[in-house]
Design a protein around this motif. Structure first.
Motif, PDB file in Angstrom:
ATOM      1  N   GLU A 182       3.933 -12.825  -0.110  1.00 55.28           N
ATOM      2  CA  GLU A 182       4.823 -12.487   1.010  1.00 55.28           C
ATOM      3  C   GLU A 182       4.160 -11.510   1.970  1.00 55.28           C
ATOM      4  OE1 GLU A 182       6.522 -12.700  -2.240  1.00 55.28           O
ATOM      5  OE2 GLU A 182       6.747 -14.719  -1.408  1.00 55.28           O
ATOM      6  N   THR A 183       3.450 -10.518   1.438  1.00 54.02           N
ATOM      7  CA  THR A 183       2.890  -9.465   2.299  1.00 54.02           C
ATOM      8  C   THR A 183       1.383  -9.604   2.490  1.00 54.02           C
ATOM      9  OG1 THR A 183       2.500  -8.038   0.399  1.00 54.02           O
ATOM     10  CG2 THR A 183       4.625  -7.798   1.521  1.00 54.02           C
ATOM     11  N   PHE A 184       0.733 -10.446   1.724  1.00 52.19           N
ATOM     12  CA  PHE A 184      -0.730 -10.610   1.689  1.00 52.19           C
ATOM     13  C   PHE A 184      -1.437  -9.371   1.132  1.00 52.19           C
ATOM     14  CE2 PHE A 184       0.548 -13.405   5.317  1.00 52.19           C
ATOM     15  CZ  PHE A 184       0.180 -14.629   4.768  1.00 52.19           C
ATOM     16  N   ASN A 185      -0.690  -8.382   0.658  1.00 51.35           N
ATOM     17  CA  ASN A 185      -1.290  -7.156   0.123  1.00 51.35           C
ATOM     18  C   ASN A 185      -1.362  -7.188  -1.404  1.00 51.35           C
ATOM     19  OD1 ASN A 185      -1.965  -5.833   2.502  1.00 51.35           O
ATOM     20  ND2 ASN A 185       0.095  -4.981   2.760  1.00 51.35           N
ATOM     21  N   ILE A 186      -2.163  -6.303  -1.960  1.00 50.79           N
ATOM     22  CA  ILE A 186      -2.408  -6.270  -3.408  1.00 50.79           C
ATOM     23  C   ILE A 186      -1.076  -6.233  -4.182  1.00 50.79           C
ATOM     24  CG2 ILE A 186      -2.579  -3.735  -3.564  1.00 50.79           C
ATOM     25  CD1 ILE A 186      -4.989  -4.162  -5.470  1.00 50.79           C
ATOM     26  N   SER A 187      -1.013  -7.011  -5.246  1.00 55.87           N
ATOM     27  CA  SER A 187       0.188  -7.056  -6.075  1.00 55.87           C
ATOM     28  C   SER A 187       0.160  -5.885  -7.057  1.00 55.87           C
ATOM     29  CB  SER A 187       0.238  -8.379  -6.848  1.00 55.87           C
ATOM     30  OG  SER A 187       0.961  -8.223  -8.056  1.00 55.87           O
ATOM     31  N   PRO A 188       1.154  -4.976  -6.996  1.00 56.12           N
ATOM     32  CA  PRO A 188       1.153  -3.827  -7.908  1.00 56.12           C
ATOM     33  C   PRO A 188       1.207  -4.259  -9.377  1.00 56.12           C
ATOM     34  CG  PRO A 188       2.696  -3.453  -6.106  1.00 56.12           C
ATOM     35  CD  PRO A 188       2.255  -4.878  -6.001  1.00 56.12           C
ATOM     36  N   GLU A 189       1.893  -5.368  -9.663  1.00 54.73           N
ATOM     37  CA  GLU A 189       1.992  -5.850 -11.046  1.00 54.73           C
ATOM     38  C   GLU A 189       0.615  -6.329 -11.525  1.00 54.73           C
ATOM     39  OE1 GLU A 189       4.206  -6.875  -8.566  1.00 54.73           O
ATOM     40  OE2 GLU A 189       5.652  -5.355  -9.210  1.00 54.73           O
ATOM     41  N   ALA A 190      -0.031  -7.139 -10.688  1.00 59.29           N
ATOM     42  CA  ALA A 190      -1.375  -7.632 -11.052  1.00 59.29           C
ATOM     43  C   ALA A 190      -2.359  -6.464 -11.154  1.00 59.29           C
ATOM     44  CB  ALA A 190      -1.856  -8.657 -10.033  1.00 59.29           C
ATOM     45  N   LEU A 191      -2.154  -5.432 -10.317  1.00 56.43           N
ATOM     46  CA  LEU A 191      -3.016  -4.245 -10.358  1.00 56.43           C
ATOM     47  C   LEU A 191      -2.909  -3.550 -11.713  1.00 56.43           C
ATOM     48  CD1 LEU A 191      -4.772  -1.997  -9.048  1.00 56.43           C
ATOM     49  CD2 LEU A 191      -2.652  -0.976  -8.204  1.00 56.43           C
ATOM     50  N   GLU A 192      -1.675  -3.330 -12.160  1.00 56.40           N
ATOM     51  CA  GLU A 192      -1.517  -2.632 -13.439  1.00 56.40           C
ATOM     52  C   GLU A 192      -2.089  -3.466 -14.594  1.00 56.40           C
ATOM     53  OE1 GLU A 192       2.288  -0.831 -14.278  1.00 56.40           O
ATOM     54  OE2 GLU A 192       1.399   0.310 -15.934  1.00 56.40           O
ATOM     55  N   ASP A 193      -1.879  -4.777 -14.534  1.00 59.18           N
ATOM     56  CA  ASP A 193      -2.479  -5.659 -15.562  1.00 59.18           C
ATOM     57  C   ASP A 193      -4.001  -5.501 -15.584  1.00 59.18           C
ATOM     58  OD1 ASP A 193      -0.008  -6.601 -16.213  1.00 59.18           O
ATOM     59  OD2 ASP A 193      -0.210  -8.521 -15.152  1.00 59.18           O
ATOM     60  N   ALA A 194      -4.597  -5.465 -14.400  1.00 57.22           N
ATOM     61  CA  ALA A 194      -6.069  -5.371 -14.310  1.00 57.22           C
ATOM     62  C   ALA A 194      -6.559  -4.033 -14.870  1.00 57.22           C
ATOM     63  CB  ALA A 194      -6.517  -5.551 -12.860  1.00 57.22           C
ATOM     64  N   ILE A 195      -5.825  -2.968 -14.566  1.00 58.65           N
ATOM     65  CA  ILE A 195      -6.224  -1.640 -15.078  1.00 58.65           C
ATOM     66  C   ILE A 195      -6.185  -1.642 -16.608  1.00 58.65           C
ATOM     67  CG2 ILE A 195      -5.603   0.818 -15.178  1.00 58.65           C
ATOM     68  CD1 ILE A 195      -4.395   0.449 -12.309  1.00 58.65           C
TER      69      ILE A 195
ATOM     70  N   ILE B  15     -22.180  -1.499  -3.487  1.00 59.30           N
ATOM     71  CA  ILE B  15     -23.379  -0.887  -2.924  1.00 59.30           C
ATOM     72  C   ILE B  15     -23.674   0.462  -3.577  1.00 59.30           C
ATOM     73  CG2 ILE B  15     -22.498   0.422  -0.934  1.00 59.30           C
ATOM     74  CD1 ILE B  15     -24.712  -1.383   0.620  1.00 59.30           C
ATOM     75  N   LEU B  16     -22.651   1.056  -4.203  1.00 53.15           N
ATOM     76  CA  LEU B  16     -22.854   2.323  -4.915  1.00 53.15           C
ATOM     77  C   LEU B  16     -23.123   2.102  -6.402  1.00 53.15           C
ATOM     78  CD1 LEU B  16     -20.151   4.481  -3.122  1.00 53.15           C
ATOM     79  CD2 LEU B  16     -22.635   4.556  -2.832  1.00 53.15           C
ATOM     80  N   GLY B  17     -23.254   0.834  -6.793  1.00 53.88           N
ATOM     81  CA  GLY B  17     -23.578   0.536  -8.188  1.00 53.88           C
ATOM     82  C   GLY B  17     -22.362   0.485  -9.100  1.00 53.88           C
ATOM     83  N   ALA B  18     -21.164   0.667  -8.530  1.00 55.06           N
ATOM     84  CA  ALA B  18     -19.938   0.563  -9.321  1.00 55.06           C
ATOM     85  C   ALA B  18     -19.455  -0.896  -9.296  1.00 55.06           C
ATOM     86  CB  ALA B  18     -18.872   1.504  -8.772  1.00 55.06           C
ATOM     87  N   THR B  19     -18.405  -1.190 -10.062  1.00 52.89           N
ATOM     88  CA  THR B  19     -17.928  -2.570 -10.173  1.00 52.89           C
ATOM     89  C   THR B  19     -16.572  -2.725  -9.490  1.00 52.89           C
ATOM     90  OG1 THR B  19     -19.005  -2.688 -12.321  1.00 52.89           O
ATOM     91  CG2 THR B  19     -17.427  -4.438 -11.803  1.00 52.89           C
ATOM     92  N   PRO B  20     -16.484  -3.625  -8.494  1.00 47.22           N
ATOM     93  CA  PRO B  20     -15.171  -3.891  -7.917  1.00 47.22           C
ATOM     94  C   PRO B  20     -14.379  -4.794  -8.862  1.00 47.22           C
ATOM     95  CG  PRO B  20     -16.831  -5.242  -6.819  1.00 47.22           C
ATOM     96  CD  PRO B  20     -17.548  -4.411  -7.861  1.00 47.22           C
ATOM     97  N   ILE B  21     -13.145  -4.413  -9.161  1.00 48.46           N
ATOM     98  CA  ILE B  21     -12.267  -5.264  -9.968  1.00 48.46           C
ATOM     99  C   ILE B  21     -11.254  -5.870  -8.999  1.00 48.46           C
ATOM    100  CG2 ILE B  21     -10.701  -5.382 -11.941  1.00 48.46           C
ATOM    101  CD1 ILE B  21     -13.575  -4.445 -12.668  1.00 48.46           C
ATOM    102  N   LEU B  22     -11.338  -7.182  -8.845  1.00 52.14           N
ATOM    103  CA  LEU B  22     -10.530  -7.855  -7.831  1.00 52.14           C
ATOM    104  C   LEU B  22      -9.153  -8.188  -8.388  1.00 52.14           C
ATOM    105  CD1 LEU B  22     -13.495 -10.026  -6.621  1.00 52.14           C
ATOM    106  CD2 LEU B  22     -12.555  -7.982  -5.524  1.00 52.14           C
ATOM    107  N   VAL B  23      -8.155  -8.014  -7.531  1.00 49.63           N
ATOM    108  CA  VAL B  23      -6.766  -8.159  -7.964  1.00 49.63           C
ATOM    109  C   VAL B  23      -6.049  -9.122  -7.015  1.00 49.63           C
ATOM    110  CG1 VAL B  23      -4.602  -6.905  -8.358  1.00 49.63           C
ATOM    111  CG2 VAL B  23      -6.795  -5.792  -8.866  1.00 49.63           C
ATOM    112  N   ASP B  24      -5.208  -9.981  -7.578  1.00 57.55           N
ATOM    113  CA  ASP B  24      -4.468 -10.966  -6.789  1.00 57.55           C
ATOM    114  C   ASP B  24      -3.451 -10.260  -5.875  1.00 57.55           C
ATOM    115  OD1 ASP B  24      -3.913 -13.511  -5.896  1.00 57.55           O
ATOM    116  OD2 ASP B  24      -2.658 -14.071  -7.614  1.00 57.55           O
ATOM    117  N   ILE B  25      -2.995 -11.005  -4.868  1.00 59.25           N
ATOM    118  CA  ILE B  25      -2.076 -10.430  -3.880  1.00 59.25           C
ATOM    119  C   ILE B  25      -0.651 -10.906  -4.111  1.00 59.25           C
ATOM    120  CG2 ILE B  25      -3.783 -10.119  -2.067  1.00 59.25           C
ATOM    121  CD1 ILE B  25      -2.682 -12.870  -0.896  1.00 59.25           C
ATOM    122  N   ASN B  26       0.238 -10.310  -3.325  1.00 64.10           N
ATOM    123  CA  ASN B  26       1.613 -10.759  -3.205  1.00 64.10           C
ATOM    124  C   ASN B  26       1.627 -11.701  -1.989  1.00 64.10           C
ATOM    125  OD1 ASN B  26       4.231 -10.741  -1.961  1.00 64.10           O
ATOM    126  ND2 ASN B  26       4.777  -8.989  -3.223  1.00 64.10           N
TER     127      ASN B  26
END
Ligand SMILES: *Cc1c(COP(=O)(O)O)cnc(C)c1O
Length: 373
Positions: free
Chosen positions: A106-119, A93-104
């Motif tokens: 076990e916890t259903f939360n964002i995967s730090p490994e997948a996050l770093e790959d995406a960055i 809504i602010l005109g920026a781009t969401p970069i979606l990242v897969d989860i872990n």
């Protein structure tokens, strides 16, 4: 049986809530009345932040936070693919781009490994400038900040904690809503701490951001003159009535509801863990149990289980039936399922069971009996 029994809570708190509502009506101070600052002070102290800024809902808590971080066109903001839509929508809504990242899974939360790959991928593609991460404390469990914060620091990114479901959780005593630069939560009725309508709050330790948010939630007004508008903002204040309702609810939340809901989680765990994948709470983590979500073997088994529960009058929910990358609103991005295998697993196998602090062990027994049958 109800999925989240708000009536049971009202029965216990009726006198205090009714009085609080009547007091606001008597005061006629409906906008930014005294209960607002009282609530903001109490919540800031509870989560261990310098400042709390209440606002109209959790979605705008996220949007206002990004506005205060100057996120806009050309910026990339990383968030979980398995969450409520607002975690990503606030970026678009602010005109920026969401970069979606897969989860872990076990916890259903964002995967730090997948996050770093995406960055790394976004940096090498060079189309957007990486600016921030929005980790989500899904189902009441704080995200893995021990790994996420160092990644944010390494790449010079801000962190906005989406604690809409996380209020009351902690990691080794450090409270949800205290992680990263800014944290946003929601008081939607079914959230861990809910009001009687829409509501939200933002937390930060930075006074510049605090003052900016107080302006942004009131159409960008100057601190002293309501009709001196210095930037484009929203009309996004929490109603005094909702703050007055939240005060006794917050007291109950701290005094017994968090303990009670953790007992309910233990009952479910003990009775289900031999046969089903019950929620994983990593060592040192504490959940406020926005949801109690189990994993079945596959979609057929999950859907059949939901039907079986329904036939016995027991409500259950599928959080979430699709990943953000599968939403119609993001069809243009053309994102492939291959990048989000854990999200896909979760959308097919997860089932959330009735969960609230007033659930009795007898009710849990009844639910478990049907599941195990
Ligand atoms: C509920 C929720 C929101 C939005 O909160 P609202 O108060 O409903 O606008 C944002 N993020 C997550 C993860 C949520 O669960």
């Amino acid at each position: 049986m109800q999925f989240r029994d708000l009536g049971a809570q009202y029965k216990v708190l009726k006198d205090e809530i009714d009085t609080a509502i009547q007091d606001v009506i008597n005061s006629s101070s409906f906008i930014l009345g005294k209960p607002i600052s009282e609530l903001e002070n109490k919540l800031a102290e509870y989560v261990g932040r310098n400042y709390c800024i209440t606002c109209a809902n959790g979605t705008e808590a996220l949007q206002l936070s990004l506005m205060a971080m100057d996120i806009g066109p050309g910026d990339a903001v990383f968030t979980s693919d398995f969450t409520y839509f607002a975690s990503a929508g606030c970026v678009s809504i602010l005109g920026a781009t969401p970069i979606l990242v897969d989860i872990n899974l076990e916890t259903f939360n964002i995967s730090p490994e997948a996050l770093e790959d995406a960055i790394k991928r976004i940096i090498s593609e060079g189309k957007q400038t990486p600016k921030a991460i929005i980790p989500v404390d899904l189902f009441g469990l704080p995200a893995n900040y021990d790994k996420i914060i160092p990644i944010a620091n390494k790449y010079g990114l801000k962190v906005l904690e989406d604690a809409a479901q996380g209020f009351g959780g902690n990691i080794n005593g450090r409270m949800s809503c205290s992680f990263g630069n800014v944290s946003a939560t929601s008081f939607f009725p079914a959230k861990p701490l809910g009001c009687y309508g829409d509501g939200g709050a933002i937390f930060t330790d930075n006074n510049e951001i605090n003052l900016r948010l107080r302006s942004l939630r009131a159409s960008g007004k100057s601190p002293v003159d309501k009709y001196d508008n210095r930037e484009i903002g929203l009309n996004s204040r929490l109603d005094t009535l909702q703050a007055a309702i939240l005060l006794p609810k917050f007291k109950a939340f701290v005094e017994w509801e968090l303990d009670a809901i953790n007992n309910v989680a233990r009952w479910y765990d003990e009775k289900l863990k031999a046969k089903y994948v019950t929620p994983t709470i990593p060592k040192g983590y504490y959940s406020s149990w926005a949801q109690y979500t189990i994993l079945l073997d596959n979609k057929e088994q999950r859907d059949a289980m939901q039907q079986k529960l329904k036939a016995s009058g027991i409500p259950s929910m599928i959080y979430y039936p699709r990943g953000i990358h599968q939403q119609q609103a993001y069809k243009e991005m053309g994102l492939k399922d291959d990048f989000f295998s854990n999200t896909i697993e979760a959308t097919q196998r997860a089932l959330s069971l009735p969960m609230h602090p007033y659930l009795k062990e007898d009710d849990v027994n009844k639910i478990v009996k049907i599941i195990l049958r």
